[in-house]
Design an enzyme around this catalytic site. Structure first.
Site, PDB file in Angstrom:
ATOM      1  N   ARG A 170       0.881  -1.174   0.000  1.00 26.80           N
ATOM      2  CA  ARG A 170       0.000   0.000   0.000  1.00 26.80           C
ATOM      3  C   ARG A 170       0.918   1.223   0.000  1.00 26.80           C
ATOM      4  NH1 ARG A 170      -5.419   1.261   1.818  1.00 26.80           N
ATOM      5  NH2 ARG A 170      -5.551   3.336   2.775  1.00 26.80           N
TER       6      ARG A 170
ATOM      7  N   HIS B 244      -7.158   1.195  -6.907  1.00 23.06           N
ATOM      8  CA  HIS B 244      -7.518   0.503  -5.663  1.00 23.06           C
ATOM      9  C   HIS B 244      -8.330  -0.744  -6.022  1.00 23.06           C
ATOM     10  CE1 HIS B 244      -7.967  -0.192  -1.545  1.00 23.06           C
ATOM     11  NE2 HIS B 244      -8.677   0.845  -1.159  1.00 23.06           N
TER      12      HIS B 244
ATOM     13  N   GLN C  23     -10.467  -2.890  -3.377  1.00 27.22           N
ATOM     14  CA  GLN C  23     -11.703  -2.272  -2.916  1.00 27.22           C
ATOM     15  C   GLN C  23     -12.826  -2.481  -3.919  1.00 27.22           C
ATOM     16  OE1 GLN C  23     -12.431  -0.570   0.143  1.00 27.22           O
ATOM     17  NE2 GLN C  23     -14.447  -1.043  -0.718  1.00 27.22           N
TER      18      GLN C  23
ATOM     19  N   ASP D  57     -16.324   8.799  -2.464  1.00 26.79           N
ATOM     20  CA  ASP D  57     -15.121   8.666  -1.646  1.00 26.79           C
ATOM     21  C   ASP D  57     -14.880  10.024  -0.986  1.00 26.79           C
ATOM     22  OD1 ASP D  57     -12.813   7.705  -0.498  1.00 26.79           O
ATOM     23  OD2 ASP D  57     -11.677   7.524  -2.363  1.00 26.79           O
TER      24      ASP D  57
ATOM     25  N   CYS E  43     -16.034   3.527   0.298  1.00 29.25           N
ATOM     26  CA  CYS E  43     -14.920   2.652   0.673  1.00 29.25           C
ATOM     27  C   CYS E  43     -14.434   2.909   2.099  1.00 29.25           C
ATOM     28  CB  CYS E  43     -13.771   2.806  -0.313  1.00 29.25           C
ATOM     29  SG  CYS E  43     -13.108   4.472  -0.465  1.00 29.25           S
TER      30      CYS E  43
ATOM     31  N   ARG F 259     -14.103  -6.911   1.982  1.00 20.76           N
ATOM     32  CA  ARG F 259     -12.699  -6.777   1.616  1.00 20.76           C
ATOM     33  C   ARG F 259     -11.942  -8.045   2.029  1.00 20.76           C
ATOM     34  NH1 ARG F 259      -9.855  -1.903   1.330  1.00 20.76           N
ATOM     35  NH2 ARG F 259      -8.006  -3.248   1.169  1.00 20.76           N
TER      36      ARG F 259
END
Length: 317
Positions: A107, A134, A137, A233, A273, A301
């Site tokens: 990450r 991402h 996700q 987001d 998310c 997830r």
């Protein structure tokens, strides 16, 4: 004996529609085992290295818990306690770390870092988040939609229920938006994108092969009209904190509210998310309302990532 080539998962485009149908099927099976307290350890004696340049809650817990549940073990690294944050080249770190573990999740900030690491890794590398993409996700988001809106009789592949659907993306043209566009291109649905001026999706980064899978709207209400799923987001992603006040002003009209949800289909779902800022990118009545599936989305997830790790290490079981 011929060794199978290493597969990495660095962006959504790395897999085919058929492979996603398989992954979602496996995620459903693995989740059922988890809910039934059924022990399932296909990755016994395997080790996952998790490398964090960006801080995390959901990514760390979902990967770490998931790997332990599959019978494996985890090594947690940050740039503060490893050579990744110092002078050692990424290529050298990749060569060393991948000789000691079976799988790496990273990450970080720039996609170039994870691409360089993967190019010199002996083991599969997973994108846990970069500034550009991402994919894990979006895996969870799509699986959550399938759980809630898939055919009750289980007919067809699990991705069939996505075909022809409309996803409304309201907010920043960020890594999530890029990944949604890739997913739509591969799996046959449409994304309605609405961002403030100056925050549009960069098509050269998103890498979408066909413009037929998305439409751009200046008005977020129009983007939400008739949507099956509305998602957003935070206005300021990690690494862009210096722009926070400027973004708050630019994004003022891009708060997903009850009017936007009313413009969508009556049974439309809402996703985020997380973490969420109620009163900014989403109203509390929406994220805490009956159409919101954010908590299922967060849990999923872990389940889709378990299926992903199993697939990268063992193939189709």
């Amino acid at each position: 004996m011929t060794t199978a080539p290493i597969r990495h998962y660095l962006q959504f485009n790395d897999f085919t529609a058929d492979e996603y149908a398989w992954l979602f099927q496996r995620a459903a099976q693995i989740k059922r085992k988890f809910k039934a307290y059924e022990k399932y350890h296909p990755l016994a004696d395997r080790t996952l290295a998790m490398i964090f340049e960006k801080a995390s809650t959901r990514t760390r817990v979902s990967f770490e818990a998931g790997m332990y549940q599959l019978g494996g073990s985890v090594v947690h690294l940050t740039t503060g306690d490893s050579q990744l944050g110092r002078a050692e080249p990424i290529e050298d770190s990749a060569k060393v770390i991948s000789r000691m573990v079976d799988l790496v999740m990273i990450r970080t900030y720039g996609q170039d870092k994870i691409e360089r690491f993967a190019a010199h890794s002996r083991v599969p590398v997973i994108n846990g988040l970069t500034n550009e993409f991402h994919p894990c996700q979006i895996l969870a988001d799509l699986f959550t939609y399938i759980e809630h809106r898939g055919p009750a009789d289980g007919s067809g592949t699990l991705t069939d229920c996505l075909k022809g659907k409309t996803v409304a993306w309201v907010g920043d043209g960020n890594n999530m938006a890029n990944t949604w566009l890739q997913a739509a291109d591969i799996l046959g649905f449409t994304v309605h994108v609405s961002t403030p001026s100056g925050y549009e999706v960069d098509q050269s980064i998103a890498g979408v092969r066909s413009a037929a899978s998305y439409k751009v709207f200046k008005d977020p209400m129009q983007a939400c009209a008739g949507a099956d799923l509305v998602t957003t987001d935070v206005w300021t992603s990690m690494g862009y904190e210096a722009e926070n006040e400027e973004r708050r002003q630019a994004f003022a009209d891009w708060c997903v509210d009850t009017e936007m949800m009313r413009a969508a289909k009556p049974d439309a779902l809402f996703m985020h998310c997380l973490p969420a800022h109620r009163g900014e990118e989403v109203e509390a009545d929406v994220i805490d309302g009956p159409q919101s599936v954010v908590w299922d989305e967060a849990e999923n997830r872990m389940h889709v990532q378990k299926a992903l790790m199993e697939f990268l290490l063992l193939g189709r079981l």
